[in-house]
Design a protein around this motif. Structure first.
Motif, PDB file in Angstrom:
ATOM      1  N   PRO A  38     -27.767   5.065  -3.413  1.00 46.17           N
ATOM      2  CA  PRO A  38     -28.506   3.812  -3.301  1.00 46.17           C
ATOM      3  C   PRO A  38     -27.555   2.632  -3.035  1.00 46.17           C
ATOM      4  O   PRO A  38     -26.504   2.515  -3.679  1.00 46.17           O
ATOM      5  CB  PRO A  38     -29.195   3.664  -4.656  1.00 46.17           C
ATOM      6  CG  PRO A  38     -29.235   5.056  -5.212  1.00 46.17           C
ATOM      7  CD  PRO A  38     -27.972   5.696  -4.735  1.00 46.17           C
TER       8      PRO A  38
ATOM      9  N   THR B 289     -26.780   5.816   2.429  1.00 50.66           N
ATOM     10  CA  THR B 289     -28.157   6.051   1.998  1.00 50.66           C
ATOM     11  C   THR B 289     -28.631   7.443   2.401  1.00 50.66           C
ATOM     12  O   THR B 289     -29.375   8.091   1.657  1.00 50.66           O
ATOM     13  CB  THR B 289     -29.093   4.974   2.569  1.00 50.66           C
ATOM     14  OG1 THR B 289     -28.991   4.935   3.994  1.00 50.66           O
ATOM     15  CG2 THR B 289     -28.742   3.607   2.010  1.00 50.66           C
ATOM     16  N   ARG B 290     -28.182   7.913   3.556  1.00 54.18           N
ATOM     17  CA  ARG B 290     -28.538   9.275   3.970  1.00 54.18           C
ATOM     18  C   ARG B 290     -27.907  10.309   3.059  1.00 54.18           C
ATOM     19  O   ARG B 290     -28.431  11.412   2.896  1.00 54.18           O
ATOM     20  CB  ARG B 290     -28.100   9.509   5.416  1.00 54.18           C
ATOM     21  CG  ARG B 290     -29.013   8.853   6.451  1.00 54.18           C
ATOM     22  CD  ARG B 290     -28.512   9.087   7.861  1.00 54.18           C
ATOM     23  NE  ARG B 290     -29.444   8.553   8.860  1.00 54.18           N
ATOM     24  CZ  ARG B 290     -29.196   8.515  10.163  1.00 54.18           C
ATOM     25  NH1 ARG B 290     -28.038   8.975  10.632  1.00 54.18           N
ATOM     26  NH2 ARG B 290     -30.082   8.022  11.004  1.00 54.18           N
ATOM     27  N   ALA B 291     -26.780   9.941   2.443  1.00 53.63           N
ATOM     28  CA  ALA B 291     -26.116  10.851   1.512  1.00 53.63           C
ATOM     29  C   ALA B 291     -26.726  10.778   0.112  1.00 53.63           C
ATOM     30  O   ALA B 291     -26.270  11.469  -0.802  1.00 53.63           O
ATOM     31  CB  ALA B 291     -24.631  10.524   1.449  1.00 53.63           C
ATOM     32  N   GLY B 292     -27.731   9.930  -0.047  1.00 53.21           N
ATOM     33  CA  GLY B 292     -28.397   9.831  -1.343  1.00 53.21           C
ATOM     34  C   GLY B 292     -27.798   8.811  -2.281  1.00 53.21           C
ATOM     35  O   GLY B 292     -28.079   8.827  -3.486  1.00 53.21           O
TER      36      GLY B 292
END
Length: 277
Positions: A132, A127-130
């Motif tokens: 979902p 999620t931190r890497a974008g």
């Protein structure tokens, strides 16, 4: 118009149920999109219902990519979640690589991972890497052997408490949605009430924020077994076998093809082609 993650958050907030259904190829995706289902799940269940494996475990990343691409082509206006297959997220590095491929190459809008507290660091990294993420707890088919088979989970106090903790961990890690499979409805209701993210049930009762089933199950196309939580909305397998049998019989008896299914030439062309022969 393709729904978005904020749309699903809003649906939970106002109590509008979310519909999710699996699809594995271009024609099934077209049908699901035409029926206006909110989310398509390209599930690793394709291993059993499409590829004929005994379980979901043998499914590979290449197979998931292949089917996800086909589904995206068939349903360009539907939100698509793709399953991360077994061992494709065993480490953080693997998870980033493979999830990225499902999004970039496969065209998925999100990925789904099985597990609870144990995969919290991986979900957080994705999620931190974008990327979902949809979580999946309860009966997790990829690790069903460790769970004692395809059985309902969370029936005692200890395991029910663990499921609640798993749900919280997945939400805390940044997932925007979570699938609850084969757990008592009271446990699913508690999780759905405590979490801010939508819950999608499969054998988890009506208190979930949405429901998901397998395409082949609701249409009566999968013969090997039917879980208790499946409702069949059609019996297309029997109708398909009947149609195919009729085709074979008509070929044998020379009833097919008839004139209406045949191309011909004009008399003038025939005369020129064959002359007086």
């Amino acid at each position: 118009m393709r729904k978005t993650i904020p749309d699903f958050e809003k649906m939970k907030e106002i109590g509008e149920k979310i519909s999710m259904l699996t699809a594995y190829d271009y024609p099934s995706a077209q049908l699901v999109e035409e029926a206006a289902v909110d989310i398509i799940l390209v599930g690793d269940s394709l291993g059993m219902v499409v590829l004929g494996y005994e379980s979901t475990v043998p499914v590979t990343m290449e197979e998931m990519l292949h089917h996800t691409k086909a589904v995206r082509r068939g349903a360009p206006q539907t939100f698509i979640v793709a399953d991360m297959p077994f061992m494709s997220y065993a480490t953080v590095d693997l998870a980033i690589l493979n999830a990225g491929r499902l999004i970039k190459e496969g065209g998925a809008d999100a990925v789904k991972l099985e597990g609870g507290v144990d995969i919290e660091p991986i979900v957080k990294t994705l999620t931190r890497a974008g990327i979902p993420v949809v979580g999946h707890i309860g009966l997790t088919p990829q690790t069903a052997t460790q769970l004692g088979g395809f059985k309902v989970q969370g029936r005692d106090l200890e395991s029910a408490t663990r499921l609640v903790k798993d749900g919280s961990a997945i939400e805390r890690a940044g997932a925007f949605m979570i699938v609850l499979e084969a757990i008592p409805r009271q446990v699913a209701a508690q999780i759905s009430q405590e979490l801010k993210i939508p819950t999608i049930g499969i054998g988890a009762g009506a208190e979930c924020d949405g429901q998901v089933l397998v395409f082949h199950d609701i249409l009566g196309l999968f013969k090997r077994f039917t879980p208790k939580f499946v409702k069949k909305y059609a019996e297309l397998r029997a109708a398909s076998v009947l149609a195919i049998k009729q085709y074979g019989e008509e070929v044998k008896s020379n009833l097919f093809p008839s004139d209406e299914h045949t191309f011909g030439l004009s008399d003038e062309v025939i005369q020129k082609l064959y002359g007086d022969k």
